[in-house]
Design a protein around this motif. Sequence first.
Motif, PDB file in Angstrom:
ATOM      1  N   TRP A 120     -12.981-126.947 -33.364  1.00  0.00           N
ATOM      2  CA  TRP A 120     -14.088-127.359 -32.504  1.00  0.00           C
ATOM      3  C   TRP A 120     -14.700-126.173 -31.770  1.00  0.00           C
ATOM      4  O   TRP A 120     -15.932-126.072 -31.652  1.00  0.00           O
ATOM      5  N   LEU A 121     -13.868-125.284 -31.280  1.00  0.00           N
ATOM      6  CA  LEU A 121     -14.406-124.133 -30.550  1.00  0.00           C
ATOM      7  C   LEU A 121     -15.080-123.136 -31.483  1.00  0.00           C
ATOM      8  O   LEU A 121     -15.996-122.420 -31.073  1.00  0.00           O
ATOM      9  N   TYR A 122     -14.677-123.107 -32.743  1.00  0.00           N
ATOM     10  CA  TYR A 122     -15.367-122.248 -33.711  1.00  0.00           C
ATOM     11  C   TYR A 122     -16.801-122.740 -33.942  1.00  0.00           C
ATOM     12  O   TYR A 122     -17.714-121.932 -34.113  1.00  0.00           O
ATOM     13  N   VAL A 123     -16.999-124.037 -33.913  1.00  0.00           N
ATOM     14  CA  VAL A 123     -18.351-124.580 -34.049  1.00  0.00           C
ATOM     15  C   VAL A 123     -19.220-124.102 -32.880  1.00  0.00           C
ATOM     16  O   VAL A 123     -20.373-123.691 -33.061  1.00  0.00           O
ATOM     17  N   ILE A 124     -18.666-124.118 -31.677  1.00  0.00           N
ATOM     18  CA  ILE A 124     -19.405-123.621 -30.510  1.00  0.00           C
ATOM     19  C   ILE A 124     -19.653-122.126 -30.649  1.00  0.00           C
ATOM     20  O   ILE A 124     -20.748-121.629 -30.348  1.00  0.00           O
ATOM     21  N   TYR A 125     -18.648-121.390 -31.140  1.00  0.00           N
ATOM     22  CA  TYR A 125     -18.819-119.956 -31.404  1.00  0.00           C
ATOM     23  C   TYR A 125     -19.972-119.727 -32.387  1.00  0.00           C
ATOM     24  O   TYR A 125     -20.792-118.825 -32.186  1.00  0.00           O
TER      25      TYR A 125
ATOM     26  N   GLN B 265     -25.998-110.957 -39.254  1.00  0.00           N
ATOM     27  CA  GLN B 265     -25.756-112.282 -38.687  1.00  0.00           C
ATOM     28  C   GLN B 265     -24.551-112.941 -39.351  1.00  0.00           C
ATOM     29  O   GLN B 265     -23.692-113.498 -38.678  1.00  0.00           O
ATOM     30  N   LEU B 266     -24.476-112.886 -40.671  1.00  0.00           N
ATOM     31  CA  LEU B 266     -23.335-113.468 -41.391  1.00  0.00           C
ATOM     32  C   LEU B 266     -22.030-112.774 -41.029  1.00  0.00           C
ATOM     33  O   LEU B 266     -20.983-113.416 -40.906  1.00  0.00           O
ATOM     34  N   TRP B 267     -22.085-111.459 -40.869  1.00  0.00           N
ATOM     35  CA  TRP B 267     -20.912-110.673 -40.484  1.00  0.00           C
ATOM     36  C   TRP B 267     -20.360-111.173 -39.154  1.00  0.00           C
ATOM     37  O   TRP B 267     -19.154-111.365 -38.997  1.00  0.00           O
ATOM     38  N   VAL B 268     -21.236-111.419 -38.187  1.00  0.00           N
ATOM     39  CA  VAL B 268     -20.815-111.902 -36.871  1.00  0.00           C
ATOM     40  C   VAL B 268     -20.316-113.345 -36.964  1.00  0.00           C
ATOM     41  O   VAL B 268     -19.309-113.701 -36.353  1.00  0.00           O
ATOM     42  N   LEU B 269     -20.990-114.180 -37.741  1.00  0.00           N
ATOM     43  CA  LEU B 269     -20.583-115.578 -37.857  1.00  0.00           C
ATOM     44  C   LEU B 269     -19.212-115.729 -38.507  1.00  0.00           C
ATOM     45  O   LEU B 269     -18.412-116.567 -38.103  1.00  0.00           O
ATOM     46  N   LEU B 270     -18.934-114.926 -39.508  1.00  0.00           N
ATOM     47  CA  LEU B 270     -17.648-115.026 -40.210  1.00  0.00           C
ATOM     48  C   LEU B 270     -16.486-114.382 -39.465  1.00  0.00           C
ATOM     49  O   LEU B 270     -15.328-114.592 -39.824  1.00  0.00           O
ATOM     50  N   ALA B 271     -16.787-113.613 -38.437  1.00  0.00           N
ATOM     51  CA  ALA B 271     -15.723-112.933 -37.689  1.00  0.00           C
ATOM     52  C   ALA B 271     -14.745-113.918 -37.055  1.00  0.00           C
ATOM     53  O   ALA B 271     -13.587-113.571 -36.824  1.00  0.00           O
ATOM     54  N   GLY B 272     -15.167-115.135 -36.792  1.00  0.00           N
ATOM     55  CA  GLY B 272     -14.279-116.133 -36.200  1.00  0.00           C
ATOM     56  C   GLY B 272     -13.305-116.749 -37.173  1.00  0.00           C
ATOM     57  O   GLY B 272     -12.484-117.571 -36.789  1.00  0.00           O
TER      58      GLY B 272
ATOM     59  N   ALA C 216     -16.090-115.466 -28.501  1.00  0.00           N
ATOM     60  CA  ALA C 216     -15.448-114.580 -29.469  1.00  0.00           C
ATOM     61  C   ALA C 216     -13.980-114.380 -29.095  1.00  0.00           C
ATOM     62  O   ALA C 216     -13.099-114.433 -29.961  1.00  0.00           O
ATOM     63  N   TYR C 217     -13.716-114.157 -27.818  1.00  0.00           N
ATOM     64  CA  TYR C 217     -12.325-113.982 -27.387  1.00  0.00           C
ATOM     65  C   TYR C 217     -11.519-115.272 -27.528  1.00  0.00           C
ATOM     66  O   TYR C 217     -10.384-115.253 -28.000  1.00  0.00           O
ATOM     67  N   VAL C 218     -12.098-116.388 -27.125  1.00  0.00           N
ATOM     68  CA  VAL C 218     -11.386-117.673 -27.231  1.00  0.00           C
ATOM     69  C   VAL C 218     -11.074-117.984 -28.696  1.00  0.00           C
ATOM     70  O   VAL C 218      -9.941-118.344 -29.040  1.00  0.00           O
TER      71      VAL C 218
END
Length: 112
Positions: free
Chosen positions: A51-56, A74-81, A13-15
């Motif tokens: 690429w790092l968003y995919v890992i996130y 779950q969607l809220w957390v996934l879209l935060a990136g 999340a930080y990265v």
Amino acid sequence: MKKSVLTRYRVMAYVTGVLLILLCLGMIAKYLLKMDGADDFTRVVSIAHGWLYVIYLVFAFDLGAKAKWPVKKQLWVLLAGTIPTAAFFVERRITPELEARFAEDSPAAVKA
């Protein structure tokens, strides 16, 4: 659920958040300020963020599945990136909730 699941989510999340802020600053430098070198910077940061968003996404989905969150959360957390600075706020909001769950699940220390 292991605490390492939360830890790896928090790191990503930080990265992801930092790279997204850098990407926004690069876009401003490229399109508004028309700075030299901003094009290369934006290209490198956008590829890294992608690429790092995919890992996130993988880590966030794993966390949500193990925490048994509803789909909306779950969607809220996934879209935060994808929203600049949102990953920081979402991470700060869900961490205490999950750490409280870890405290409940762990057995009390036995004193001799």
